[in-house]
Design a protein around this motif. Structure first.
Motif, PDB file in Angstrom:
ATOM      1  N   UNK A 110     -23.527   8.858  19.324  1.00  0.00           N
ATOM      2  CA  UNK A 110     -24.447   8.494  18.244  1.00  0.00           C
ATOM      3  C   UNK A 110     -25.632   9.451  18.191  1.00  0.00           C
ATOM      4  N   UNK A 111     -25.562  10.584  18.892  1.00  0.00           N
ATOM      5  CA  UNK A 111     -26.626  11.582  18.881  1.00  0.00           C
ATOM      6  C   UNK A 111     -26.258  12.751  17.999  1.00  0.00           C
ATOM      7  N   UNK A 112     -27.206  13.189  17.171  1.00  0.00           N
ATOM      8  CA  UNK A 112     -26.930  14.326  16.304  1.00  0.00           C
ATOM      9  C   UNK A 112     -26.766  15.602  17.127  1.00  0.00           C
ATOM     10  N   UNK A 113     -27.480  15.704  18.279  1.00  0.00           N
ATOM     11  CA  UNK A 113     -27.325  16.879  19.126  1.00  0.00           C
ATOM     12  C   UNK A 113     -25.964  16.910  19.790  1.00  0.00           C
ATOM     13  N   UNK A 114     -25.336  15.751  19.971  1.00  0.00           N
ATOM     14  CA  UNK A 114     -24.021  15.708  20.588  1.00  0.00           C
ATOM     15  C   UNK A 114     -22.912  15.839  19.544  1.00  0.00           C
ATOM     16  N   UNK A 115     -23.083  15.215  18.396  1.00  0.00           N
ATOM     17  CA  UNK A 115     -22.039  15.305  17.378  1.00  0.00           C
ATOM     18  C   UNK A 115     -21.888  16.724  16.847  1.00  0.00           C
ATOM     19  N   UNK A 116     -22.934  17.530  16.968  1.00  0.00           N
ATOM     20  CA  UNK A 116     -22.855  18.925  16.530  1.00  0.00           C
ATOM     21  C   UNK A 116     -22.506  19.868  17.680  1.00  0.00           C
ATOM     22  N   UNK A 117     -22.221  19.322  18.850  1.00  0.00           N
ATOM     23  CA  UNK A 117     -21.891  20.143  20.018  1.00  0.00           C
ATOM     24  C   UNK A 117     -20.514  20.778  19.851  1.00  0.00           C
ATOM     25  N   UNK A 118     -20.449  22.111  20.003  1.00  0.00           N
ATOM     26  CA  UNK A 118     -19.169  22.803  19.889  1.00  0.00           C
ATOM     27  C   UNK A 118     -18.867  23.680  21.102  1.00  0.00           C
ATOM     28  N   UNK A 137     -28.533  -4.314  22.925  1.00  0.00           N
ATOM     29  CA  UNK A 137     -28.342  -2.866  22.831  1.00  0.00           C
ATOM     30  C   UNK A 137     -29.703  -2.182  22.784  1.00  0.00           C
ATOM     31  N   UNK A 138     -29.836  -1.122  23.554  1.00  0.00           N
ATOM     32  CA  UNK A 138     -31.119  -0.479  23.780  1.00  0.00           C
ATOM     33  C   UNK A 138     -31.377   0.634  22.762  1.00  0.00           C
ATOM     34  N   UNK A 139     -32.382   0.489  21.875  1.00  0.00           N
ATOM     35  CA  UNK A 139     -32.693   1.556  20.915  1.00  0.00           C
ATOM     36  C   UNK A 139     -33.780   2.513  21.395  1.00  0.00           C
ATOM     37  N   UNK A 140     -34.357   2.266  22.590  1.00  0.00           N
ATOM     38  CA  UNK A 140     -35.541   3.015  22.992  1.00  0.00           C
ATOM     39  C   UNK A 140     -35.243   4.486  23.226  1.00  0.00           C
ATOM     40  N   UNK A 141     -34.095   4.789  23.850  1.00  0.00           N
ATOM     41  CA  UNK A 141     -33.752   6.197  24.072  1.00  0.00           C
ATOM     42  C   UNK A 141     -33.591   6.930  22.748  1.00  0.00           C
ATOM     43  N   UNK A 142     -32.943   6.296  21.790  1.00  0.00           N
ATOM     44  CA  UNK A 142     -32.768   6.891  20.461  1.00  0.00           C
ATOM     45  C   UNK A 142     -34.117   7.164  19.809  1.00  0.00           C
ATOM     46  N   UNK A 143     -35.024   6.186  19.837  1.00  0.00           N
ATOM     47  CA  UNK A 143     -36.321   6.345  19.181  1.00  0.00           C
ATOM     48  C   UNK A 143     -37.151   7.432  19.853  1.00  0.00           C
ATOM     49  N   UNK A 144     -37.088   7.487  21.180  1.00  0.00           N
ATOM     50  CA  UNK A 144     -37.867   8.502  21.883  1.00  0.00           C
ATOM     51  C   UNK A 144     -37.350   9.904  21.599  1.00  0.00           C
ATOM     52  N   UNK A 145     -36.007  10.056  21.474  1.00  0.00           N
ATOM     53  CA  UNK A 145     -35.433  11.372  21.209  1.00  0.00           C
ATOM     54  C   UNK A 145     -35.694  11.834  19.783  1.00  0.00           C
ATOM     55  N   UNK A 146     -35.562  10.942  18.827  1.00  0.00           N
ATOM     56  CA  UNK A 146     -35.529  11.344  17.426  1.00  0.00           C
ATOM     57  C   UNK A 146     -36.862  11.205  16.698  1.00  0.00           C
ATOM     58  N   UNK A 205     -43.159  11.929  19.609  1.00  0.00           N
ATOM     59  CA  UNK A 205     -44.372  11.219  19.965  1.00  0.00           C
ATOM     60  C   UNK A 205     -44.214   9.731  20.112  1.00  0.00           C
ATOM     61  N   UNK A 206     -42.991   9.200  19.865  1.00  0.00           N
ATOM     62  CA  UNK A 206     -42.790   7.750  19.978  1.00  0.00           C
ATOM     63  C   UNK A 206     -43.036   7.298  21.411  1.00  0.00           C
ATOM     64  N   UNK A 207     -43.713   6.186  21.565  1.00  0.00           N
ATOM     65  CA  UNK A 207     -43.994   5.667  22.901  1.00  0.00           C
ATOM     66  C   UNK A 207     -43.924   4.163  22.943  1.00  0.00           C
ATOM     67  N   UNK A 208     -43.427   3.660  24.068  1.00  0.00           N
ATOM     68  CA  UNK A 208     -43.390   2.221  24.319  1.00  0.00           C
ATOM     69  C   UNK A 208     -43.469   2.032  25.816  1.00  0.00           C
ATOM     70  N   UNK A 209     -44.204   1.006  26.255  1.00  0.00           N
ATOM     71  CA  UNK A 209     -44.413   0.795  27.682  1.00  0.00           C
ATOM     72  C   UNK A 209     -43.133   0.362  28.376  1.00  0.00           C
ATOM     73  N   UNK A 210     -42.973   0.848  29.606  1.00  0.00           N
ATOM     74  CA  UNK A 210     -41.902   0.413  30.518  1.00  0.00           C
ATOM     75  C   UNK A 210     -40.507   0.716  30.021  1.00  0.00           C
ATOM     76  N   UNK A 211     -40.334   1.737  29.135  1.00  0.00           N
ATOM     77  CA  UNK A 211     -38.973   2.022  28.713  1.00  0.00           C
ATOM     78  C   UNK A 211     -38.325   2.977  29.695  1.00  0.00           C
ATOM     79  N   UNK A 212     -36.998   2.901  29.894  1.00  0.00           N
ATOM     80  CA  UNK A 212     -36.323   3.713  30.912  1.00  0.00           C
ATOM     81  C   UNK A 212     -36.127   5.140  30.454  1.00  0.00           C
TER      82      UNK A 212
END
Length: 720
Positions: free
Chosen positions: A295-303, A692-701, A704-711
């Motif tokens: 579900x990552x644009x950096x991965x779906x475009x990986x060749x 389902x965890x959206x925090x990694x997606x939000x932080x990558x995409x 500057x996105x920030x949320x406390x205690x996210x992995x």
């Protein structure tokens, strides 16, 4: 301690209290109908009790290196990969909360089994403030071990807003997000391509320096995928090494009709005698592995998946050397746009040396041997040796500098052509002298902008380069390409990357920059740059299939970065062709960041020189809506394809002791295909995250996105 009646036995240091008992020690408060306790060793009990416990974070006891045979259902804490500073034993650092642990609830009986050891019967537990029971855990038997920051219980049920949402006959959870073995929070969601998705990871805390995660992932339209992630950290040969291996396997994909797998292995090692090594191996089963399962644009475009082994020696002080073995797995996700595999390096040996104070000169040497092999037997292969010594004589004063430099590039090729190719030279030699003269000045003056005092600089720079022409059409192209034209490359010797082409040059680069500096801190507030290259001779060296420059001036480069208003930051860059009076590319972006939790980003990119032309707008941010509601989103749209590349939209509600997040994600995986994923997560503070965890997606995409205690996320394959 207060009560209706108390009895104290001084010899045993034991007290009994009956009726309206209230006991407080530091921040712990317990009340009930009856209490008896030996005060010195903290052994005793409370009947019909209510409790509030607050403890500072403590270091967790080192877990056993042998796995527990006990089935640990429940909630193991998220963790981050890192090396704990100042530790004599190498270990993976916990992502434990730095705040004190708070918990409260009621119990039929509380037994004190020593300092920091509490057991409860028929108890409830929550981290919500008194008077708020939005969520709580009801458990038949509950033990709180504050030495190891672990809570365990039997017959436990999680209640949320008065509704039981999760039951487990046995559970174990972290009191402070410490690493521990057990089931991690389940994740679930849905996508248009894979259907309903559900993952229940199990985390095994094998030892302080080793752990593993097992991740069964159910895809309703494809089957069951098994993921395994193992990490290891240790000391050897006076240094440290870290290893990580991840394997994913999806047997008999119901939609694709094949077995699918992916593997990723990384290993980095350092020794005390200057040696270091690295292994980076990545491979997947088929061309569409990422486009179907990521579900990552950096991965779906990986060749191109890297397969590399690297050994480096840097203990020589003034010289270093490396040996690199490198190959790629080339994916072809779009048959309409085939990808050309690059050459393999089997091997590449590089030596660098520099003596900055050798008889008042700055002398250096670069040497490299490469054996190029291609998976296509119809391609030319060969060995290339590059030697480039150079010497410069820098003259530096506080206000200006001049640095003349003289070097020579000697390149030798030993080539092997396919049988079908004849009349080609198998040995080629090329020698080219390189002369440059670099100079610059720095002017400063006090300045006042928007009522604030600054130091403003003016920094002109001139760079002259001379390289004679030599015909290089007989040299094959192994790893060379046209270098990107930017402020770093405008002062480079060669307009090509790699060593298969070296341009002829008789040119002057003129640039000027200006900075605003805070005189009290020395920090740079903003910077503007302008530069252009002037050619005194025509280009005669080109890559196959390309044309040479037809004008005597390069495009004009301009850039700006810095703070333009309080909490407002801007970046801009452009490339302008003076002869044609048109922009080749430009980008503009701004960020507004007034405070934590408030963020707005906006940018526009235009580039006609890219392999795939770009004309995009990108808007993202997070912002409070009303009270405890917060919105988050991103919109990335391509005007050339007339379709959005990525859309993220979500809402978060923060109730203080729990947070719920709902996020939708649409990603254009190829020009004709897209996938849509939905994330729903409930976070119970200092207890568990469910869904389902959206925090990694939000932080990558969202920059500057920030949320406390996210992995943290630290696995290439795990970032799907």
């Amino acid at each position: 301690m207060t009560a209706d009646r108390m009895t104290y036995w001084p010899v045993d240091d034991e007290v009994e209290a009956v009726g309206g008992v209230r006991f407080q020690q530091d921040n712990d408060v317990i009340s009930g109908t009856r209490m008896r306790m030996r005060l010195e060793d903290k052994f005793g009990f409370f009947d019909d009790a209510s409790y509030f416990i607050k403890r500072p974070p403590r270091a967790a006891a080192a877990p056993s290196s042998t796995p527990s045979s006990e089935f640990t259902s429940g909630f193991a804490a998220p963790r981050s990969l890192g090396i704990a500073p100042g530790q004599t034993v190498m270990k993976y650092e916990d992502s434990a909360s730095k705040e004190a642990t708070e918990g409260r609830g009621d119990a039929e009986r509380i037994d004190f089994e020593g300092e920091n050891q509490i057991r409860m019967r028929a108890a409830t537990y929550t981290t919500c403030k008194p008077g708020n029971d939005d969520w709580f855990l009801s458990v038949d038997d509950l033990k709180l071990d504050f030495d190891n920051q672990v809570g365990t219980g039997t017959d436990g049920t999680v209640h949320f807003l008065g509704v039981p949402i999760l039951y487990s006959p046995w559970m174990s959870f972290s009191l402070n997000n410490q690493r521990k073995s057990g089931f991690l929070r389940p994740t679930y969601g849905s996508s248009s391509d894979n259907g309903i998705e559900f993952t229940l990871p199990y985390y095994w805390n094998i030892a302080p320096n080793m752990d593993a995660t097992f991740e069964p992932r159910i895809l309703s339209r494809r089957g069951v995928e098994i993921g395994t992630d193992v990490r290891y950290l240790n000391e050897a040969f006076g240094g440290i090494y870290t290893s990580r291996a991840r394997l994913e396997y999806l047997p008999n994909d119901q939609k694709a009709g094949i077995d699918r797998w992916g593997v990723s292995l990384t290993h980095n090692q350092q020794t005390a005698n200057g040696f270091s090594g690295a292994i980076n191996y990545n491979r997947v089963s088929d061309n569409k592995y990422y486009t179907d399962l990521s579900s990552q644009i950096t991965k779906t475009s990986e060749t191109q998946l890297l397969e590399q082994g690297l050994l480096t020696y840097s203990g020589g002080g003034w010289w270093n050397a490396s040996v690199n073995l490198q190959s790629f797995q080339t994916l072809q996700p779009d048959p309409q746009n085939p990808v050309t595999p690059p050459y393999r390096l089997l091997p590449q040996v590089t030596v660098n040396a520099r003596q900055p104070d050798l008889f008042a000169t700055d002398s250096s040497f670069f040497g490299q041997y490469t054996y190029f092999v291609h998976p296509d037997s119809l391609k030319v292969e060969g060995q290339r040796t590059v030697l480039q010594p150079q010497i410069s004589l820098p003259y530096v004063t506080p206000g200006w500098y001049v640095t003349p430099r003289l070097g020579v590039n000697v390149t030798q090729y030993a080539l092997s052509y396919p049988v079908s190719v004849s009349n080609e030279r198998s040995s080629i030699n090329r020698s080219l002298p390189i002369f440059s003269l670099d100079s610059g000045m720095t002017f400063e003056r006090p300045s006042n902008w928007f009522g604030r005092d600054y130091t403003q600089t003016l920094e002109p720079r001139l760079y002259y380069l001379n390289i004679p022409y030599k015909n290089q059409n007989d040299i094959p192209v192994f790893d060379s390409a046209q270098a990107d034209f930017n402020f770093a490359q405008i002062f480079a010797d060669n307009q090509f990357s790699g060593w298969d082409r070296i341009n002829n040059a008789n040119q002057l680069t003129a640039a000027v920059s200006s900075r605003l500096i805070d005189p009290s801190t020395g920090g740079e507030i903003m910077r503007g740059m302008l530069g252009q290259r002037l050619y005194f001779t025509d280009d005669k060296v080109a890559l196959p299939g390309t044309t040479t420059r037809q004008w005597n001036k390069s495009d004009l480069l301009a850039g700006f970065t810095g703070q333009i208003l309080p909490r407002v930051y801007a970046d801009a860059a452009l490339e302008y062709t003076v002869n044609d009076q048109e922009f080749q590319r430009y980008s503009m972006g701004a960020r507004y960041f007034p405070e934590a939790g408030k963020l707005l980003n906006a940018s526009y990119s235009y580039n006609t020189q890219a392999a795939t032309p770009i004309k995009q707008i990108d808007i993202s941010g997070q912002w409070p809506i009303d009270g405890r509601w917060q919105a988050v989103g991103r919109y990335n749209y391509s005007f050339l394809q007339n379709q959005p590349i990525e859309i993220i939209g979500g809402l978060q509600y923060n109730a203080g002791c729990w947070v719920v997040r709902v996020v939708g994600h649409r990603l254009q995986t190829t020009e004709a295909n897209s996938t849509t994923t939905t994330f729903v997560q409930l976070e119970l503070n200092d207890f568990a995250r469910i869904g389902s965890n959206p925090l990694d997606l939000l932080r990558r995409q969202i920059s500057g996105y920030g949320v406390a205690n996210h992995p943290m996320t630290d696995s290439a394959l795990a970032e799907q």
